[in-house]
Write a protein that holds these residues in place. Structure first.
Motif, PDB file in Angstrom:
ATOM      1  N   LEU A 121      18.228  46.709  -3.702  1.00  0.00           N
ATOM      2  CA  LEU A 121      18.420  45.372  -4.259  1.00  0.00           C
ATOM      3  C   LEU A 121      17.318  44.396  -3.865  1.00  0.00           C
ATOM      4  O   LEU A 121      16.903  43.561  -4.668  1.00  0.00           O
ATOM      5  N   VAL A 122      16.834  44.480  -2.622  1.00  0.00           N
ATOM      6  CA  VAL A 122      15.809  43.528  -2.180  1.00  0.00           C
ATOM      7  C   VAL A 122      14.421  43.956  -2.616  1.00  0.00           C
ATOM      8  O   VAL A 122      13.500  43.135  -2.643  1.00  0.00           O
ATOM      9  N   GLY A 123      14.257  45.229  -2.933  1.00  0.00           N
ATOM     10  CA  GLY A 123      12.950  45.719  -3.352  1.00  0.00           C
ATOM     11  C   GLY A 123      11.990  45.827  -2.183  1.00  0.00           C
ATOM     12  O   GLY A 123      12.301  45.478  -1.043  1.00  0.00           O
ATOM     13  N   VAL A 124      10.792  46.300  -2.499  1.00  0.00           N
ATOM     14  CA  VAL A 124       9.777  46.511  -1.460  1.00  0.00           C
ATOM     15  C   VAL A 124       9.419  45.203  -0.769  1.00  0.00           C
ATOM     16  O   VAL A 124       9.286  45.157   0.454  1.00  0.00           O
ATOM     17  N   ALA A 125       9.273  44.131  -1.551  1.00  0.00           N
ATOM     18  CA  ALA A 125       8.878  42.839  -0.970  1.00  0.00           C
ATOM     19  C   ALA A 125       9.918  42.313   0.016  1.00  0.00           C
ATOM     20  O   ALA A 125       9.568  41.656   0.991  1.00  0.00           O
ATOM     21  N   GLY A 126      11.187  42.586  -0.213  1.00  0.00           N
ATOM     22  CA  GLY A 126      12.236  42.098   0.676  1.00  0.00           C
ATOM     23  C   GLY A 126      12.501  42.982   1.870  1.00  0.00           C
ATOM     24  O   GLY A 126      13.096  42.554   2.859  1.00  0.00           O
ATOM     25  N   GLN A 127      12.050  44.236   1.809  1.00  0.00           N
ATOM     26  CA  GLN A 127      12.336  45.161   2.903  1.00  0.00           C
ATOM     27  C   GLN A 127      11.589  44.814   4.186  1.00  0.00           C
ATOM     28  O   GLN A 127      12.123  44.997   5.283  1.00  0.00           O
ATOM     29  N   ALA A 128      10.372  44.294   4.075  1.00  0.00           N
ATOM     30  CA  ALA A 128       9.603  43.959   5.278  1.00  0.00           C
ATOM     31  C   ALA A 128      10.276  42.862   6.096  1.00  0.00           C
ATOM     32  O   ALA A 128      10.529  43.053   7.294  1.00  0.00           O
ATOM     33  N   PRO A 129      10.608  41.707   5.499  1.00  0.00           N
ATOM     34  CA  PRO A 129      11.284  40.690   6.315  1.00  0.00           C
ATOM     35  C   PRO A 129      12.662  41.151   6.776  1.00  0.00           C
ATOM     36  O   PRO A 129      13.083  40.826   7.893  1.00  0.00           O
ATOM     37  N   LEU A 130      13.360  41.905   5.958  1.00  0.00           N
ATOM     38  CA  LEU A 130      14.674  42.412   6.361  1.00  0.00           C
ATOM     39  C   LEU A 130      14.546  43.336   7.565  1.00  0.00           C
ATOM     40  O   LEU A 130      15.332  43.253   8.510  1.00  0.00           O
TER      41      LEU A 130
ATOM     42  N   ASP B 289      13.973  38.933   9.734  1.00  0.00           N
ATOM     43  CA  ASP B 289      13.519  37.615   9.300  1.00  0.00           C
ATOM     44  C   ASP B 289      14.295  37.212   8.049  1.00  0.00           C
ATOM     45  O   ASP B 289      13.847  37.411   6.928  1.00  0.00           O
ATOM     46  N   LEU B 290      15.477  36.627   8.252  1.00  0.00           N
ATOM     47  CA  LEU B 290      16.319  36.272   7.118  1.00  0.00           C
ATOM     48  C   LEU B 290      15.740  35.112   6.308  1.00  0.00           C
ATOM     49  O   LEU B 290      15.939  35.034   5.099  1.00  0.00           O
ATOM     50  N   THR B 291      14.980  34.224   6.960  1.00  0.00           N
ATOM     51  CA  THR B 291      14.314  33.147   6.230  1.00  0.00           C
ATOM     52  C   THR B 291      13.245  33.729   5.315  1.00  0.00           C
ATOM     53  O   THR B 291      13.139  33.347   4.145  1.00  0.00           O
ATOM     54  N   GLY B 292      12.470  34.653   5.837  1.00  0.00           N
ATOM     55  CA  GLY B 292      11.460  35.321   5.020  1.00  0.00           C
ATOM     56  C   GLY B 292      12.088  36.110   3.882  1.00  0.00           C
ATOM     57  O   GLY B 292      11.566  36.128   2.766  1.00  0.00           O
ATOM     58  N   LEU B 293      13.211  36.739   4.150  1.00  0.00           N
ATOM     59  CA  LEU B 293      13.922  37.466   3.105  1.00  0.00           C
ATOM     60  C   LEU B 293      14.380  36.509   2.013  1.00  0.00           C
ATOM     61  O   LEU B 293      14.210  36.788   0.824  1.00  0.00           O
ATOM     62  N   ALA B 294      14.922  35.363   2.407  1.00  0.00           N
ATOM     63  CA  ALA B 294      15.380  34.370   1.437  1.00  0.00           C
ATOM     64  C   ALA B 294      14.220  33.892   0.563  1.00  0.00           C
ATOM     65  O   ALA B 294      14.382  33.713  -0.648  1.00  0.00           O
ATOM     66  N   ARG B 295      13.046  33.713   1.173  1.00  0.00           N
ATOM     67  CA  ARG B 295      11.875  33.305   0.382  1.00  0.00           C
ATOM     68  C   ARG B 295      11.521  34.374  -0.648  1.00  0.00           C
ATOM     69  O   ARG B 295      11.177  34.058  -1.781  1.00  0.00           O
ATOM     70  N   GLN B 296      11.613  35.627  -0.264  1.00  0.00           N
ATOM     71  CA  GLN B 296      11.290  36.725  -1.173  1.00  0.00           C
ATOM     72  C   GLN B 296      12.299  36.827  -2.312  1.00  0.00           C
ATOM     73  O   GLN B 296      11.978  37.315  -3.390  1.00  0.00           O
ATOM     74  N   LEU B 297      13.528  36.381  -2.055  1.00  0.00           N
ATOM     75  CA  LEU B 297      14.596  36.561  -3.037  1.00  0.00           C
ATOM     76  C   LEU B 297      14.822  35.351  -3.920  1.00  0.00           C
ATOM     77  O   LEU B 297      15.651  35.401  -4.811  1.00  0.00           O
ATOM     78  N   SER B 298      14.108  34.266  -3.678  1.00  0.00           N
ATOM     79  CA  SER B 298      14.343  33.080  -4.497  1.00  0.00           C
ATOM     80  C   SER B 298      14.014  33.394  -5.955  1.00  0.00           C
ATOM     81  O   SER B 298      13.097  34.131  -6.249  1.00  0.00           O
TER      82      SER B 298
END
Length: 86
Positions: free
Chosen positions: A29-38, A42-51
């Motif tokens: 669901l988060v994709g490659v871009a979201g996996q690094a912060p996850l 880094d939940l803030t970084g994840l939120a930025r990736q998911l906006s």
């Protein structure tokens, strides 16, 4: 033995709401871009990736709707504090 915070019905509601949320499914669901912060917590970084309406955001809206009655009950019974409470 001490009684749990949730009764059997509430546990079933929570279990149903979270069904399918495995590590693999969240990674998808988060994709490659979201996996690094996850991966680094880094939940803030994840939120930025998911906006922008990602599949995970839409999926969590469904979960929130299913879990909300349980959370409201826990707040009403004093087990949780409402948002913003110290």
């Amino acid at each position: 033995m001490r009684a749990g915070l949730l009764d059997d019905h509430e546990v079933d509601l929570l279990r149903q709401a979270l069904a399918g949320y495995t590590v693999d499914s969240v990674h998808e669901l988060v994709g490659v871009a979201g996996q690094a912060p996850l991966g680094r917590g880094d939940l803030t970084g994840l939120a930025r990736q998911l906006s922008g309406g990602s599949r995970l955001e839409r999926s969590t809206d469904d979960v929130a709707g299913a879990v909300l009655p349980v959370v409201r009950d826990l707040v009403a019974r004093g087990f949780l504090l409402p948002g913003g409470a110290p």
